[in-house]
Design a protein around this motif. Sequence first.
Motif, PDB file in Angstrom:
ATOM      1  N   PHE A  95       0.831  -1.211   0.000  1.00 49.96           N
ATOM      2  CA  PHE A  95       0.000   0.000   0.000  1.00 49.96           C
ATOM      3  C   PHE A  95       0.863   1.257   0.000  1.00 49.96           C
ATOM      4  CE2 PHE A  95      -1.994   3.408   2.465  1.00 49.96           C
ATOM      5  CZ  PHE A  95      -3.123   3.645   1.703  1.00 49.96           C
ATOM      6  N   THR A  99       1.373   4.146  -2.800  1.00 49.62           N
ATOM      7  CA  THR A  99       1.115   5.534  -2.417  1.00 49.62           C
ATOM      8  C   THR A  99       2.310   6.418  -2.753  1.00 49.62           C
ATOM      9  OG1 THR A  99      -0.321   4.825  -0.594  1.00 49.62           O
ATOM     10  CG2 THR A  99       0.531   7.069  -0.506  1.00 49.62           C
ATOM     11  N   SER A 164      -0.847  -1.837  -9.799  1.00 48.76           N
ATOM     12  CA  SER A 164      -1.306  -2.585  -8.631  1.00 48.76           C
ATOM     13  C   SER A 164      -1.934  -3.925  -9.009  1.00 48.76           C
ATOM     14  CB  SER A 164      -2.312  -1.744  -7.833  1.00 48.76           C
ATOM     15  OG  SER A 164      -3.484  -1.500  -8.597  1.00 48.76           O
TER      16      SER A 164
END
Length: 258
Positions: A95, A99, A164
């Motif tokens: 994650f 980010t 992703s």
Amino acid sequence: MVTRAMDNVSEFIIQGLCDFPECQLPLFVLFLIIYLFIIIGNLVIFSIILVNSNLHTPMYKFLLSLSITDISSTSNILPALLNFLITKQNRMSLFWCMTQLYLYLSLAGCEYIVLTAMAYDRYVAICDPLHYITRISEKHCAWLISTSYCVGLASSVCHIVLISKLSYCNSHLIDHFFCDLIPLLKLSCSDTFNVEILTYVSGTLLAGNCFLLTLISYIFIISTILKIQSTHGRQKAFSTCASHLTCVIILIDPIVCI
């Protein structure tokens, strides 16, 4: 967004800049000094512009937004790098990796567009000074800055969605000091063709068009400056855009080479 990739990897290992323990502390000190200089320098610019009412002009508002972008992009990468160097905890979750990559790409896009808006500002100021107040009003300035951030932040969404969804089964070791696009693609065992095409297309459209618009602006600017009769007048006109031109050259040249 990241559910598919979570099946095969939950975190990455950032290799960093040096494999030898004895170089970790010197690198930490070096990058800490660089980070502090960047933050302090931009905060000084930020404070001077806010405090001095004479600097509440479009050019300095663009410079203010550029300082904010610079602080944000630097703070996106260097604090994590400093933490890796001092604690040797070089693991980053999927994650936070996504980010960091998103912020890195988005803020870079914002910076290109703000610099292009500054080039347009200098073009109007030098080539059409009589209409400067109407063409670069507070409303137009706010619109240019907000558009720069909106386009920059939206430009990387598709990248993150596609990246992703890739499978990272080859390795979890990122051969870099932060989560960058190319090192991530090298780790994937999925087909990365769509991501690569998107990267080339978006890079050409964003960075290429920003460079082209800036170049066109400066062609007109230089042409206008050369028509000024006095040497002092030419020097004064060019001095108003020399710092911006330097920033553009420093930023654009590495991007074109990459």
